[in-house]
Scaffold this motif. Structure first.
Motif, PDB file in Angstrom:
ATOM      1  N   CYS A 216      69.533  21.676 -49.007  1.00  0.00           N
ATOM      2  CA  CYS A 216      70.093  21.688 -48.212  1.00  0.00           C
ATOM      3  C   CYS A 216      70.749  20.951 -47.995  1.00  0.00           C
ATOM      4  O   CYS A 216      69.785  19.498 -47.381  1.00  0.00           O
ATOM      5  CB  CYS A 216      68.820  22.156 -47.051  1.00  0.00           C
ATOM      6  N   ARG A 217      71.603  20.512 -48.381  1.00  0.00           N
ATOM      7  CA  ARG A 217      73.102  19.411 -48.370  1.00  0.00           C
ATOM      8  C   ARG A 217      74.358  18.839 -47.683  1.00  0.00           C
ATOM      9  O   ARG A 217      74.678  19.638 -47.742  1.00  0.00           O
ATOM     10  CB  ARG A 217      72.998  18.893 -49.588  1.00  0.00           C
ATOM     11  N   PHE A 220      72.673  17.810 -42.537  1.00  0.00           N
ATOM     12  CA  PHE A 220      72.760  16.868 -41.777  1.00  0.00           C
ATOM     13  C   PHE A 220      73.714  15.792 -41.138  1.00  0.00           C
ATOM     14  O   PHE A 220      73.501  15.604 -39.338  1.00  0.00           O
ATOM     15  CB  PHE A 220      71.999  16.394 -42.101  1.00  0.00           C
ATOM     16  N   LYS A 228      69.498  18.630 -35.861  1.00  0.00           N
ATOM     17  CA  LYS A 228      68.636  18.148 -37.096  1.00  0.00           C
ATOM     18  C   LYS A 228      66.802  19.267 -37.077  1.00  0.00           C
ATOM     19  O   LYS A 228      66.879  19.394 -38.512  1.00  0.00           O
ATOM     20  CB  LYS A 228      68.555  16.825 -37.257  1.00  0.00           C
ATOM     21  N   PHE A 232      64.814  21.293 -39.533  1.00  0.00           N
ATOM     22  CA  PHE A 232      63.722  20.928 -40.720  1.00  0.00           C
ATOM     23  C   PHE A 232      62.830  22.194 -40.530  1.00  0.00           C
ATOM     24  O   PHE A 232      61.813  22.009 -41.172  1.00  0.00           O
ATOM     25  CB  PHE A 232      63.663  19.413 -40.286  1.00  0.00           C
ATOM     26  N   LEU A 235      63.472  24.765 -42.359  1.00  0.00           N
ATOM     27  CA  LEU A 235      63.238  24.542 -43.756  1.00  0.00           C
ATOM     28  C   LEU A 235      61.417  24.105 -44.270  1.00  0.00           C
ATOM     29  O   LEU A 235      61.441  24.626 -44.641  1.00  0.00           O
ATOM     30  CB  LEU A 235      64.362  22.993 -44.097  1.00  0.00           C
ATOM     31  N   LEU A 245      61.986  20.243 -52.107  1.00  0.00           N
ATOM     32  CA  LEU A 245      63.263  20.118 -50.447  1.00  0.00           C
ATOM     33  C   LEU A 245      63.773  19.176 -51.162  1.00  0.00           C
ATOM     34  O   LEU A 245      63.745  18.223 -51.711  1.00  0.00           O
ATOM     35  CB  LEU A 245      62.480  20.498 -49.235  1.00  0.00           C
ATOM     36  N   THR A 246      65.524  19.483 -51.723  1.00  0.00           N
ATOM     37  CA  THR A 246      65.792  18.497 -51.699  1.00  0.00           C
ATOM     38  C   THR A 246      67.755  18.634 -50.561  1.00  0.00           C
ATOM     39  O   THR A 246      67.886  19.352 -50.482  1.00  0.00           O
ATOM     40  CB  THR A 246      66.901  18.622 -53.041  1.00  0.00           C
ATOM     41  N   ILE A 247      68.050  17.124 -49.931  1.00  0.00           N
ATOM     42  CA  ILE A 247      68.604  16.971 -48.888  1.00  0.00           C
ATOM     43  C   ILE A 247      69.586  16.002 -49.599  1.00  0.00           C
ATOM     44  O   ILE A 247      69.930  15.820 -50.539  1.00  0.00           O
ATOM     45  CB  ILE A 247      68.286  16.430 -47.495  1.00  0.00           C
ATOM     46  N   GLU A 251      71.704  11.464 -46.238  1.00  0.00           N
ATOM     47  CA  GLU A 251      70.559  12.344 -45.316  1.00  0.00           C
ATOM     48  C   GLU A 251      69.328  11.750 -45.133  1.00  0.00           C
ATOM     49  O   GLU A 251      69.185  11.352 -46.113  1.00  0.00           O
ATOM     50  CB  GLU A 251      70.485  13.594 -45.472  1.00  0.00           C
ATOM     51  N   VAL A 253      65.112  12.329 -43.709  1.00  0.00           N
ATOM     52  CA  VAL A 253      64.544  13.165 -42.911  1.00  0.00           C
ATOM     53  C   VAL A 253      63.910  12.858 -42.376  1.00  0.00           C
ATOM     54  O   VAL A 253      63.245  11.429 -42.011  1.00  0.00           O
ATOM     55  CB  VAL A 253      62.731  13.590 -44.589  1.00  0.00           C
ATOM     56  N   ARG A 269      66.769  12.171 -52.596  1.00  0.00           N
ATOM     57  CA  ARG A 269      66.090  12.701 -52.166  1.00  0.00           C
ATOM     58  C   ARG A 269      65.991  13.828 -52.179  1.00  0.00           C
ATOM     59  O   ARG A 269      65.999  15.156 -51.743  1.00  0.00           O
ATOM     60  CB  ARG A 269      67.953  13.083 -51.006  1.00  0.00           C
TER      61      ARG A 269
END
Ligand SMILES: C[S@@+](CC[C@H](N)C(=O)[O-])C[C@H]1O[C@@H](n2cnc3c(N)ncnc32)[C@H](O)[C@@H]1O
Length: 284
Positions: A216-217, A220, A228, A232, A235, A245-247, A251, A253, A269
């Motif tokens: 999920c990139r 945010f 946001k 999360f 997610l 999980l990759t952002i 970004e 967390v 990330r």
């Protein structure tokens, strides 16, 4: 209160009013987005149309369907690419190899835009002998139905995205995955077979299922803190315990979820779900 303050308040009320109109009549969830981001986008349209006041711009929107469409296009940021930030994809390739050892691999490209992110994951799976691509399933979702139509077609034009060739450089044999026909770059059936697409709103909806890896990139950066946190939460229930999980690379967390996601590769990330409970925020 000086005259300047009164004018600023009136301006701010007119802006709020405009945002409420966009949310209710144009079905764009302005309340989830960062206010200064919205102001920049709206102001750019206003300059283009030589309109100075928010209420005058609202009148223009009510009168002109073309302007409503132009504003919606300006508000939606769909920028994406194949293998965006190639280092991240090197990290994801190793993850996929590890996950593939354990059997089926379910991947969610959430906020996938025109699908190039989901297809990049499919190409990684097909190009690495350690990964059994027959057991890889990829779901791409986005809030925008029109962008999903592009994703399903899997066809991109060099004239619209002029660095396509460069985007495909991380692939050893890109011809296997992309057919070129003049200006058009079409993802091959072998790649498309691993991916399906559907509409999904990350702020308002539960996740479609649980996944081994959620990507999920670059969403945010445009949205406000409340949205946001809601995302999360989505997610958090989408990644299976021990999954990943990759952002986006710029970004972070939110602090309320730091126990839940431990960094595997902080710079890239990439995080692992520890299974720790995350405080619940009310879904709107
Ligand atoms: C900048 S693109 C990112 C695309 C891709 N993930 C990448 O990093 O290249 C952001 C995408 O988020 C989508 N989006 C915005 N709000 C969303 C929401 N609430 N739920 C799902 N997708 C959303 C937009 O339509 C857009 O396609």
């Amino acid at each position: 209160m000086g005259l300047g303050d009164v004018e600023r308040d009136a301006d701010s009320d007119a802006f709020d009013d405009l945002l409420a109109y966009i949310e209710s009549s144009l079905s764009f969830a302005t309340s989830s987005y960062n206010r200064s981001y919205l102001d920049r986008r709206v102001s750019a349209r206003m300059r283009r149309r030589h309109v100075e006041e928010y209420d005058a711009y609202q009148r223009l929107l009510r009168e002109e369907a073309d302007e409503r469409e132009a504003l919606l296009n300006a508000l939606s940021v769909n920028v994406t690419s194949f293998f965006r930030n190639p280092d991240v994809w090197d990290g994801l390739r190793e993850l996929l190899a590890e996950l593939s050892d354990a059997g089926r691999v379910r991947i969610w490209s959430a906020a996938c835009s025109d699908g190039r992110e989901a297809y990049s994951a499919a190409m990684l799976a097909l190009g690495d002998d350690r990964i059994d691509h027959r057991r890889v399933e990829i779901l791409g979702t986005d809030i925008k139905p029109e962008i999903l139509r592009v994703a399903r077609r899997g066809e991109y034009r060099a004239s619209e995205t002029n660095d396509l060739e460069e985007q495909l450089e991380p692939l050893a044999h890109s011809d296997r995955y992309v057919e070129r026909d003049g200006d058009a770059y079409r993802v091959t059936d072998e790649v498309r077979d691993l991916v399906s697409f559907r509409r999904h709103d990350l702020v308002q909806e539960e996740p479609p299922q649980t996944f081994d890896l959620v990507i999920c990139r670059n969403l945010f950066i445009y949205i406000n803190t409340e949205a946001k946190e809601a995302i999360f939460e989505t997610l958090g229930s989408a990644v299976r315990p021990g999954g990943y999980l990759t952002i986006g690379m710029t970004e972070t967390v939110p602090s309320s979820c730091r126990d839940r996601f431990e960094a595997v590769e902080k710079r890239l990330r990439i995080y692992r779900d520890t299974g720790a409970k995350q405080p619940s925020t009310a879904r709107r």
